[in-house]
Design an enzyme around this catalytic site. Structure first.
Site, PDB file in Angstrom:
ATOM      1  N   GLU A 138       0.903  -1.317  -0.006  1.00 47.23           N
ATOM      2  CA  GLU A 138       0.054   0.158  -0.270  1.00 47.23           C
ATOM      3  C   GLU A 138       1.059   1.296   0.031  1.00 47.23           C
ATOM      4  OE1 GLU A 138      -2.786  -0.493   3.066  1.00 47.23           O
ATOM      5  OE2 GLU A 138      -3.935  -1.922   2.253  1.00 47.23           O
ATOM      6  N   GLU A 285      -5.371  -9.166   0.204  1.00 47.75           N
ATOM      7  CA  GLU A 285      -5.899  -9.256   1.740  1.00 47.75           C
ATOM      8  C   GLU A 285      -7.301  -9.058   1.819  1.00 47.75           C
ATOM      9  OE1 GLU A 285      -4.331  -6.124   4.287  1.00 47.75           O
ATOM     10  OE2 GLU A 285      -2.003  -6.783   3.842  1.00 47.75           O
TER      11      GLU A 285
END
Length: 528
Positions: A138, A285
């Site tokens: 991220e 995820e």
């Protein structure tokens, strides 16, 4: 005179034998290639492994635990050498990661990138099956100052893989937060945050060129928490919905029965808006916390169990998304263990399926979905009547179960094993469990308008054996565990199809070669 022809006959026999052996070898190679191709392309459920855990088991114990739980794909947040070494020869497939704090060094130096590949990939592959490298985590939203280094790091690592001749076996990508996609619903209106186009454009070009996936971290839990009153909880948890409850994209008229599918399609529409249609989405995820603080009331064991159980089934059912029913994104659950060393809020330390001592936080309901996590005792759950339910409501539920629900209620009839004690609660519990087991313990199949509950305590008594009893489940479990990991029933059908096709090819080759052999055998004697 016949003896003078013998050498010629021997030549023909040798040619036939050589052709026959070659055909067998070719058929064998075709079979291996087709099965391997099927295994590589089947959607799967993997699991993330964070290490902010006190008293974490050793690498060897960890890998043994993964094998016991039939986990076939894992993702690490680094390239832990002990774990990579312990994974050798296990066939467990692993994504390794470049931590964010290493991006500067790798993105600034091809030599450093080559060294990283040598140390963390070449040293272990192929004994340890490394399938991909996640570069950062991220980066665009958590460390935006490192964004300019992302593509140089990816390109440098890829060049190192090319030099090691591993670029076709190991993919490179970078996981993104869902927040890089703006206006995510309806999915058809989604687009990437324009602030990051200078990074996303070359990234998508790279992913398209190398056949690598767009890695996305998708959490319906956060979508629900940020949009309470707009996004229903049931949509977030994959619960069965009435048609009126489905989310409809007004531009495409596609119906969405769950939030995750909408998030995946938002990624596809965002890529389409930039003219990229050949990059698949990999969900690196996704999960649901089992415990939260006072401001996190929906972080509960029941919700976490429901979400993760239904997510596993959804992936292994291979139903795709409304936009791409032909493509099912593989998903890595977040996560294996509760990371008790994580900072607040409370939910941050409670995403795991297991505690550090390997005991389950809750019992997933995944039986019938291949062998993934088949050893979590899910074959020993039952559906029984809740305490305190009035007889009239319970009788109505029992009537439905034995009637339209088609539960097996014969054992509760007079003279049968489960007739006693002769009361509506006992009979309803047996009927509810019969229905629950017939539905494969599916989410929502133990409700009966709020009068039933799931228990792990076997309700069998005396000679009355409930449908989900361990005595019956053991046999069912043996059947379930004969399927290939992460494949489900469809995988068996594919293998059967390939085997049939290969068998047909074999028969045709053998028939053809037999005819040729007969002709060749006959020719020498025609020459007398």
């Amino acid at each position: 005179m016949a003896l003078s022809k013998l050498p010629l006959y021997s030549v023909f026999f040798f040619l036939y034998t050589s052709l026959f052996i070659s055909s067998q070898a070719l058929s064998s190679k075709i079979a291996v290639a087709q099965i391997k191709d099927q295994q590589d392309n089947e959607p799967f459920v993997g699991i993330n492994m964070g290490e902010d855990v006190s008293n974490l088991m050793s690498a060897a114990e960890l890998v043994s635990f993964l094998q016991f739980q039939k986990v076939t794909h894992i993702k690490l947040y680094d390239a832990d050498p002990d774990i990579l070494k312990a994974l050798a020869k296990t066939k467990i497939r692993v994504i390794i990661s470049v931590p964010n704090n290493q991006l500067l060094a790798i993105g600034s130096s091809n030599t450093t990138a080559a060294s990283w590949i040598g140390k963390n990939v070449v040293a272990y592959y192929p004994q340890t099956v490394i399938t991909a490298i996640a570069v950062g985590d991220e980066v665009l939203t958590t460390v935006p100052s490192s964004a300019p280094l992302l593509m140089p790091a990816i390109e440098s690592l890829y060049s190192a893989l090319v030099a090691a001749n591993l670029h076709n076996q190991i993919k490179i990508s970078t996981p993104h937060s869902a927040s890089i996609i703006l206006d995510p619903f309806p999915p058809s209106q989604s687009f990437f945050n324009q602030c990051w186009i200078s990074v996303i454009q070359p990234l998508l070009q790279f992913l398209s060129k190398t056949g690598s996936p767009l890695m996305m971290n998708f959490y319906p839990y956060y979508v629900f928490m940020q949009n309470k009153g707009v996004v229903p909880l049931d949509n977030s948890l994959f619960k069965p919905l009435k048609p009126s409850q489905e989310m409809v994209d007004p531009n495409t008229l596609l119906h969405y029965t769950n939030v995750l599918d909408a998030m995946v399609d938002a990624a596809y529409f965002s890529m389409r808006s930039m003219n990229f249609t050949d990059v698949v989405v990999l969900v690196t995820e996704s999960g649901w916390p089992s415990k939260g603080g006072s401001k996190e009331p929906y972080a509960t064991i029941d919700n976490a169990d429901t979400y993760n159980s239904n997510l596993i089934k959804h992936v292994l059912d291979r139903s795709g998304t409304p936009l791409h029913p032909e493509i099912t994104s593989s998903v890595y659950l977040y996560e294996l263990f509760n990371e008790d060393l994580r900072s607040p809020p409370v939910s941050e330390a409670n995403w795991g399926l297991f505690y550090a001592n390997s005991t389950p936080v809750y019992l997933l309901h995944v039986s019938g979905s291949g062998t993934f996590l088949a050893n979590d005792t899910t074959n020993r759950t039952y559906c029984i009547v809740m305490d305190g339910v009035d007889s009239k409501t319970l009788q109505a539920a029992l009537d439905w179960a034995c009637g339209p629900g088609r539960a097996n209620c014969s054992e509760t009839q007079p003279g049968e094993n489960c007739f006693q004690p002769n009361n509506v609660k006992n009979h309803a519990s047996y009927a509810f469990d019969s229905y629950y087991q017939k539905q494969g313990r599916a989410a929502g199949s133990c409700d009966f308008k709020g009068v039933a509950m799931i228990t792990t305590t076997d309700p069998s008594h005396g000679s009355c054996i409930f449908p989900g009893s361990k005595k019956i489940a053991n046999e069912a479990r043996t059947v379930v565990n004969t399927t290939s990991p992460s494949n489900g029933a469809g995988g068996s059908r594919l293998i059967s199809f390939y085997s049939s096709r290969i068998s047909a090819v074999d028969k045709a080759l053998k028939t053809f070669l037999t005819i040729i052999f007969s002709i060749l055998l006959y020719i020498p004697f025609m020459m007398f």
